[in-house]
Each structure stands twice: as C-alpha cells, then as structure tokens.
Scaffold this motif. Sequence first.
Motif, PDB file in Angstrom:
ATOM      1  N   THR A   1      13.254  35.082   9.877  1.00 41.05           N
ATOM      2  CA  THR A   1      14.301  35.516  10.796  1.00 41.05           C
ATOM      3  C   THR A   1      13.699  35.901  12.142  1.00 41.05           C
ATOM      4  N   ALA A   2      12.610  36.652  12.122  1.00 37.90           N
ATOM      5  CA  ALA A   2      11.969  37.088  13.371  1.00 37.90           C
ATOM      6  C   ALA A   2      11.479  35.890  14.188  1.00 37.90           C
ATOM      7  N   ASP A   3      10.822  34.941  13.526  1.00 39.72           N
ATOM      8  CA  ASP A   3      10.332  33.758  14.234  1.00 39.72           C
ATOM      9  C   ASP A   3      11.486  32.946  14.809  1.00 39.72           C
ATOM     10  N   SER A   4      12.541  32.815  14.060  1.00 37.92           N
ATOM     11  CA  SER A   4      13.690  32.035  14.516  1.00 37.92           C
ATOM     12  C   SER A   4      14.400  32.698  15.684  1.00 37.92           C
ATOM     13  N   CYS A   5      14.525  34.007  15.625  1.00 39.08           N
ATOM     14  CA  CYS A   5      15.154  34.724  16.733  1.00 39.08           C
ATOM     15  C   CYS A   5      14.294  34.641  17.996  1.00 39.08           C
ATOM     16  N   ALA A   6      12.979  34.694  17.826  1.00 36.71           N
ATOM     17  CA  ALA A   6      12.087  34.522  18.973  1.00 36.71           C
ATOM     18  C   ALA A   6      12.229  33.106  19.545  1.00 36.71           C
ATOM     19  N   TYR A   7      12.315  32.116  18.679  1.00 39.79           N
ATOM     20  CA  TYR A   7      12.513  30.733  19.127  1.00 39.79           C
ATOM     21  C   TYR A   7      13.802  30.632  19.935  1.00 39.79           C
ATOM     22  N   TRP A   8      14.873  31.214  19.419  1.00 41.85           N
ATOM     23  CA  TRP A   8      16.168  31.168  20.092  1.00 41.85           C
ATOM     24  C   TRP A   8      16.082  31.823  21.477  1.00 41.85           C
ATOM     25  N   GLN A   9      15.384  32.938  21.561  1.00 45.57           N
ATOM     26  CA  GLN A   9      15.219  33.628  22.847  1.00 45.57           C
ATOM     27  C   GLN A   9      14.479  32.735  23.839  1.00 45.57           C
ATOM     28  N   HIS A  10      13.401  32.100  23.403  1.00 44.36           N
ATOM     29  CA  HIS A  10      12.643  31.201  24.283  1.00 44.36           C
ATOM     30  C   HIS A  10      13.508  30.014  24.716  1.00 44.36           C
ATOM     31  N   LEU A  11      14.227  29.447  23.770  1.00 42.88           N
ATOM     32  CA  LEU A  11      15.070  28.290  24.073  1.00 42.88           C
ATOM     33  C   LEU A  11      16.148  28.649  25.096  1.00 42.88           C
ATOM     34  N   THR A  12      16.796  29.771  24.891  1.00 49.41           N
ATOM     35  CA  THR A  12      17.853  30.210  25.793  1.00 49.41           C
ATOM     36  C   THR A  12      17.297  30.462  27.201  1.00 49.41           C
ATOM     37  N   GLU A  13      16.137  31.097  27.276  1.00 53.14           N
ATOM     38  CA  GLU A  13      15.516  31.395  28.568  1.00 53.14           C
ATOM     39  C   GLU A  13      15.156  30.110  29.324  1.00 53.14           C
ATOM     40  N   VAL A  14      14.522  29.183  28.650  1.00 55.80           N
ATOM     41  CA  VAL A  14      14.105  27.939  29.308  1.00 55.80           C
ATOM     42  C   VAL A  14      15.322  27.111  29.718  1.00 55.80           C
ATOM     43  N   ARG A  15      16.288  27.023  28.838  1.00 56.82           N
ATOM     44  CA  ARG A  15      17.487  26.251  29.163  1.00 56.82           C
ATOM     45  C   ARG A  15      18.181  26.829  30.397  1.00 56.82           C
ATOM     46  N   GLN A  16      18.358  28.141  30.431  1.00 57.92           N
ATOM     47  CA  GLN A  16      19.018  28.782  31.569  1.00 57.92           C
ATOM     48  C   GLN A  16      18.238  28.515  32.852  1.00 57.92           C
ATOM     49  N   TRP A  17      16.929  28.598  32.788  1.00 53.93           N
ATOM     50  CA  TRP A  17      16.087  28.353  33.962  1.00 53.93           C
ATOM     51  C   TRP A  17      16.259  26.901  34.422  1.00 53.93           C
ATOM     52  N   LEU A  18      16.221  25.962  33.490  1.00 50.19           N
ATOM     53  CA  LEU A  18      16.381  24.550  33.843  1.00 50.19           C
ATOM     54  C   LEU A  18      17.752  24.273  34.450  1.00 50.19           C
ATOM     55  N   LEU A  19      18.794  24.872  33.891  1.00 50.41           N
ATOM     56  CA  LEU A  19      20.140  24.653  34.407  1.00 50.41           C
ATOM     57  C   LEU A  19      20.265  25.101  35.862  1.00 50.41           C
ATOM     58  N   GLY A  20      19.515  26.106  36.233  1.00 54.17           N
ATOM     59  CA  GLY A  20      19.574  26.597  37.610  1.00 54.17           C
ATOM     60  C   GLY A  20      18.743  25.811  38.603  1.00 54.17           C
ATOM     61  N   ARG A  21      17.981  24.821  38.107  1.00 53.15           N
ATOM     62  CA  ARG A  21      17.047  24.130  39.004  1.00 53.15           C
ATOM     63  C   ARG A  21      17.075  22.618  38.932  1.00 53.15           C
ATOM     64  N   THR A  22      17.783  22.053  38.022  1.00 54.02           N
ATOM     65  CA  THR A  22      17.779  20.594  37.890  1.00 54.02           C
ATOM     66  C   THR A  22      19.193  20.031  37.905  1.00 54.02           C
TER      67      THR A  22
ATOM     68  N   SER B   1       7.410  30.699  27.769  1.00 50.84           N
ATOM     69  CA  SER B   1       8.425  30.241  26.811  1.00 50.84           C
ATOM     70  C   SER B   1       8.440  28.725  26.716  1.00 50.84           C
ATOM     71  N   PHE B   2       8.315  28.056  27.859  1.00 58.61           N
ATOM     72  CA  PHE B   2       8.299  26.590  27.829  1.00 58.61           C
ATOM     73  C   PHE B   2       7.095  26.089  27.037  1.00 58.61           C
ATOM     74  N   GLN B   3       5.931  26.663  27.272  1.00 55.58           N
ATOM     75  CA  GLN B   3       4.739  26.239  26.543  1.00 55.58           C
ATOM     76  C   GLN B   3       4.928  26.429  25.035  1.00 55.58           C
ATOM     77  N   PHE B   4       5.548  27.530  24.651  1.00 55.10           N
ATOM     78  CA  PHE B   4       5.849  27.755  23.241  1.00 55.10           C
ATOM     79  C   PHE B   4       6.753  26.645  22.716  1.00 55.10           C
ATOM     80  N   LEU B   5       7.842  26.357  23.445  1.00 57.16           N
ATOM     81  CA  LEU B   5       8.786  25.327  23.009  1.00 57.16           C
ATOM     82  C   LEU B   5       8.157  23.937  23.008  1.00 57.16           C
ATOM     83  N   ALA B   6       7.210  23.700  23.886  1.00 58.52           N
ATOM     84  CA  ALA B   6       6.582  22.377  23.989  1.00 58.52           C
ATOM     85  C   ALA B   6       5.774  22.026  22.744  1.00 58.52           C
TER      86      ALA B   6
END
Length: 144
Positions: free
Chosen positions: A123-144, A103-108
């Motif tokens: 809509t599908a691409d945007s929802c996939a983007y949102w899913q990747h963004l939410t996943e990476v953000r949550q992961w970062l919040l737990g580690r930084t 997901s991070f590589q996609f967002l990068a």
Amino acid sequence: MAQRWLEELARFAITKPSQLREKSNQWFDDADFLHHHRRWSALICLGGFVVECHLKSVLWPRRTEPHVGRLLWRSHDSGALLAECAAPDREIRKPQFADVWSSFQFLASWTVRIRYNPKRPSTADSCAYWQHLTEVRQWLLGRT
C-alpha cells in the motif's frame, strides 16, 4: 459477430496528437479508479502509460523523423521520450523542479514487463507511486 468490436478497436490508427493526450487522460482516470479501489498492481501497470502517451503526444508532430518514429511505435521508455521533448526536458532539470525531476526519474523505471510480475506492491509503495504519477502528470499538463 461477437468479436467485431474488438477487431475494430485493434484497427484504430493514431492520426493526431490529441488522440494520444485523450488516451493519457483515460489511463489516468482508470489509474485513479484503481488507486481508490486499492488495485495496486493494475494501477502501476496502467500508470506508466499515462506519462508515455502524454510524451508521445508531444512528439507526434515529429513522427516522420526515423528516430522519433521508432520511439512512438516501438518504445515504452519514458526517459528516451522525454529526452526528445527538448523544452520540457530542459525545464524539468531546472533546480526549481528538482522534486518533479526526482518523481519523473522514479516513474521512468516503469516498464511494460511489470504486467507479468505476480508480486503485489505494498500500500505504501503504491501510494508513493500514485503521488509521483500525479505530480509528473500535473507538471507535464502545464508545459506541453
């Protein structure tokens, strides 16, 4: 004067990492609103700043290092920002975080140039983007 408020906003200077984290949170809240209102292009434009501001908050204590200073003030490259965040960069590459790394590589691949592209994401691409963004953000919040 009517433009005074805008001039005051423009004079703002970052002085601590919490300001960057707060801006990341604000961008995420705005991106969430845009997602729920199906404003796909704006969601993707703002979404990139969520990860960027968060990573810059991690790097803020090293702002006097020339290379890091350039990243903070002149870069929107999430991959380069993460590479300078040693511990999160090592951890996200571990096998148990393969999905987050993907997901991070996609967002990068996000760039500020997106704001000029008139193409509307699906809509599908945007929802996939949102899913990747939410996943990476949550992961970062737990580690930084």
